[in-house]
Design a protein around this motif. Structure first.
Motif, short mmCIF file in Angstrom:
data_model
loop_
_atom_site.label_atom_id
_atom_site.label_comp_id
_atom_site.label_asym_id
_atom_site.label_seq_id
_atom_site.Cartn_x
_atom_site.Cartn_y
_atom_site.Cartn_z
N GLY A 426 -13.89 43.36 -5.06
CA GLY A 426 -14.01 43.02 -3.85
C GLY A 426 -13.77 43.95 -3.04
O GLY A 426 -13.71 45.26 -3.20
N PRO A 427 -13.57 43.79 -1.53
CA PRO A 427 -13.50 44.81 -0.52
C PRO A 427 -12.00 45.20 -0.49
O PRO A 427 -11.21 44.67 -1.08
N GLU A 428 -11.95 46.55 -0.12
CA GLU A 428 -10.41 47.30 0.01
C GLU A 428 -9.89 46.33 1.32
O GLU A 428 -10.62 45.74 2.20
N GLN A 429 -8.81 46.20 1.10
CA GLN A 429 -7.95 45.11 2.10
C GLN A 429 -7.43 45.51 3.45
O GLN A 429 -6.97 44.92 4.29
N THR A 430 -7.34 47.00 3.65
CA THR A 430 -6.87 47.66 4.75
C THR A 430 -7.27 47.00 6.14
O THR A 430 -6.61 46.43 6.93
N LEU A 431 -8.63 46.90 6.35
CA LEU A 431 -9.33 46.60 7.43
C LEU A 431 -9.16 45.02 7.67
O LEU A 431 -9.03 44.38 8.61
N VAL A 432 -9.10 44.32 6.38
CA VAL A 432 -8.87 42.85 6.39
C VAL A 432 -7.63 42.37 7.10
O VAL A 432 -7.67 41.38 7.73
N GLU A 433 -6.59 43.16 6.45
CA GLU A 433 -5.32 42.77 6.75
C GLU A 433 -5.13 42.90 8.20
O GLU A 433 -4.36 42.35 8.93
N LYS A 434 -5.59 44.18 8.80
CA LYS A 434 -5.23 44.63 10.35
C LYS A 434 -6.05 43.52 11.20
O LYS A 434 -5.54 43.21 12.27
N LEU A 435 -7.08 42.81 10.88
CA LEU A 435 -7.60 41.80 11.61
C LEU A 435 -7.15 40.55 11.34
O LEU A 435 -7.43 39.74 12.20
N GLY A 436 -6.45 40.27 10.44
CA GLY A 436 -6.09 39.10 10.02
C GLY A 436 -7.10 38.17 9.47
O GLY A 436 -6.85 37.06 9.86
N LEU A 437 -7.94 38.64 8.84
CA LEU A 437 -9.19 37.90 8.28
C LEU A 437 -8.80 37.09 7.00
O LEU A 437 -7.92 37.33 6.32
N LYS A 438 -9.31 35.83 6.90
CA LYS A 438 -9.13 34.97 5.98
C LYS A 438 -9.78 35.50 4.74
O LYS A 438 -11.16 36.06 4.97
N THR A 439 -9.63 35.23 3.53
CA THR A 439 -10.32 35.58 2.31
C THR A 439 -10.61 34.40 1.32
O THR A 439 -9.67 33.45 1.59
N ASP A 440 -11.44 34.56 0.67
CA ASP A 440 -11.59 33.58 -0.37
C ASP A 440 -10.99 33.83 -1.58
O ASP A 440 -10.18 34.85 -1.72
N ALA A 441 -10.90 33.06 -2.67
CA ALA A 441 -10.40 33.23 -3.97
C ALA A 441 -10.51 34.55 -4.73
O ALA A 441 -9.64 35.06 -5.38
N ARG A 442 -11.44 35.38 -4.33
CA ARG A 442 -12.23 36.60 -4.99
C ARG A 442 -11.75 37.60 -3.97
O ARG A 442 -12.00 38.84 -4.27
N SER A 443 -10.86 37.62 -2.94
CA SER A 443 -10.43 38.45 -1.96
C SER A 443 -11.57 38.90 -0.92
O SER A 443 -11.47 39.97 -0.36
N ASN A 444 -12.79 38.12 -1.19
CA ASN A 444 -13.83 38.59 0.02
C ASN A 444 -13.64 38.15 1.26
O ASN A 444 -12.79 36.78 1.22
N VAL A 445 -14.09 38.61 2.33
CA VAL A 445 -13.92 38.18 3.63
C VAL A 445 -14.43 36.54 3.78
O VAL A 445 -15.69 36.24 3.24
N ALA A 446 -13.62 35.57 4.05
CA ALA A 446 -14.19 34.26 4.27
C ALA A 446 -14.99 34.03 5.39
O ALA A 446 -14.65 34.15 6.40
N ALA A 447 -16.36 33.73 5.13
CA ALA A 447 -17.39 33.58 6.23
C ALA A 447 -18.61 32.78 5.46
O ALA A 447 -19.05 33.62 4.63
#
Length: 499
Positions: A426-447
């Motif tokens: 899956g994607p690295e989580q640094t940017l995901v966490e800083k933006l507060g993005l929701k993710t799916d069960a596989r840690s991908n960005v939920a969209a």
């Protein structure tokens, strides 16, 4: 339809690769030069089906069947057969931003679902596609085409792989001001550093396209690791919208004894080091920080990335290379459980295996084996790998197939360089966490596919970061879709303006 009986008259003849031992002496693309007359003959094999499956882009049995970007394949085949190459290029560009990429590295799900493939070898669609765009560049038909007007809206595209580039291209053509941010020193992401030069030439193919996009108005910024060297909050303030195309770059590790020994590397770490050395030192791979010369190389993983490691190690002058796969060898022909138009899960010999067989006398792949332990020398360098044979059996509780060790099958092999090519998590989580993005069960960005909107207003996600590890052609599909969604969002922001 140009040649109604073409599929009866002509046999499948793909554009050949150069001889294996010849191409191992350089880092040039593996394929031989095309002959346009031969390509036109191959295009005549297209049956112009009443219901063509080649451009459907469906998902069947978990994999793509047909072209995910819905290329108008029967149409451009017919135009190539009739010698109307420039019209064929225009047709191809309606759906595909970068046919010079897909024509080289895509596994061609379009061919797997070709109707002719039910009874005969399928049409050489991938070769025809690549020939159209290559001729377009050669003839000067690929010229800058900037948008006639600008909307005044700004978009930051983070990541310059195939999803990011296709998204940027579409948004730029819509008139928006687009800046692409790339954390590496060169633009291209996976296309630049994840795929070796002998499959996709960096200067003649990748950089040529990036330069065209620059001339059309797209801005690029390298060494820009958003969330690390650049504040994402500042990016959001500066731009009207942000599209995340950062890929699924977190590699699957091998948690076994000896994993921390020197000489054990992720495949992408190895491939990136080699390509960077080629580009920085006038194609001298000897400058790579990870080198296989005179080493016994073991590649763990049987996919395309594993094959790229095999081809790279051979060109670096390894003593020997072995490729390990935990799954059984695929069948030579389709089985009853894998009917057309599903992607054919059959045995294939790719360029790396062909080269290894020519150099070493046999296919480097070994199936139904699992790594158990890495063994080091007194200096802390890996020198051997302990393996065990496995068999797949059905678990009574879950009814799932599970690997089971074959008793008494443990053995060791030489291993001076071990490359882990087992896919990505899956994607690295640094940017995901800083933006507060929701993710799916596989840690991908939920969209959601088709919408690409995240839970943060004005932030979109596409490509492997959203769907997980996938094909370049799917990344282009996602980039185009995210651009459409982002454009819709920007036009709502600009309601009332005369665009």
């Amino acid at each position: 339809m140009g040649k109604p009986t073409g599929f009866l008259e002509y046999q499948r003849q793909p554009i050949p690769n150069r001889p294996p031992l010849e191409r191992l002496q350089d880092w040039l693309e593996v394929h031989a030069d095309r002959v346009d007359a031969d390509v036109s003959t191959q295009a005549a094999r297209c049956m112009d089906c009443g219901t063509p499956y080649c451009h459907t882009g469906m998902m069947l049995a978990g994999v793509a069947s047909g072209c995910p970007i819905n290329n108008l394949i029967p149409e451009f085949n017919d135009l190539v057969y009739k010698g109307r190459w420039q019209e064929a290029l225009a047709r191809l560009r309606k759906t595909n931003n970068f046919p010079e990429f897909t024509g080289r590295v895509c596994p061609a799900p379009c061919e797997g679902s070709c109707v002719l493939g039910v009874i005969e070898p399928q049409v050489t669609i991938k070769n025809i596609e690549c020939s159209i765009i290559d001729r377009g560049w050669e003839e000067g038909w690929m010229r800058p085409s900037p948008p006639a007007m600008r909307t005044g809206k700004t978009v930051a595209v983070i990541g310059s792989g195939p999803a990011g580039l296709s998204c940027a291209d579409q948004l730029n053509q819509a008139g928006h001001n687009v800046t692409v941010f790339e954390r590496d020193d060169r633009i291209g992401g996976l296309l630049m550093y994840g795929i070796p030069n002998m499959k996709l030439d960096k200067r003649e193919v990748v950089e040529r396209r990036v330069n065209l996009m620059r001339m059309e108005g797209v801005s690029f910024e390298t060494n820009a690791h958003i969330g690390v060297t650049h504040d994402i909050a500042e990016i959001r303030k500066k731009f009207d919208a942000v599209v995340l195309c950062c890929g699924a770059t977190k590699p699957r590790d091998l948690p076994i004894e000896g994993r921390d020994l020197s000489g054990v590397h992720f495949a992408m770490e190895y491939l990136t080091a080699n390509t960077r050395a080629l580009l920085d030192h006038d194609y001298d791979a000897g400058q790579s920080t990870i080198h296989a010369k005179d080493k016994h190389v073991v590649v763990i993983g049987g996919g395309d990335t594993g094959t790229d490691c095999v081809g790279t190690a051979l060109r670096q002058g390894c003593a020997n290379v072995v490729q390990l796969e935990i799954m059984p060898q695929p069948p030579m022909e389709r089985t009853a459980s894998n009917p057309w138009p599903e992607w054919p899960r059959t045995f294939k010999v790719d360029y790396g295996q062909e080269e290894a067989a020519a150099r070493q006398g046999e296919d480097p792949r070994e199936y139904l084996v699992s790594a158990k332990k890495l063994i080091g020398n007194s200096n802390g360098d890996v020198c051997e790998l302990e393996l065990v044979r496995i068999e797949w059996v059905q678990d009574e509780a879950t009814q799932r197939m599970m690997p089971r060790e074959v008793e008494g099958s443990r053995r060791t092999i030489k291993a001076d360089l071990v490359l882990l090519a087992m896919g990505f998590l899956g994607p690295e989580q640094t940017l995901v966490e800083k933006l507060g993005l929701k993710t799916d069960a596989r840690s991908n960005v939920a969209a959601a596919h088709g919408e690409y909107t995240t839970n943060v207003d004005g932030v979109f996600a596409a490509g492997d970061m959203r769907r997980g590890q996938s094909l370049v052609v799917w990344a282009i599909n996602e980039g185009r879709g995210a651009a459409k969604a982002c454009d819709r969002y920007l036009r709502l922001l600009g309601r009332g303006q005369d665009w």
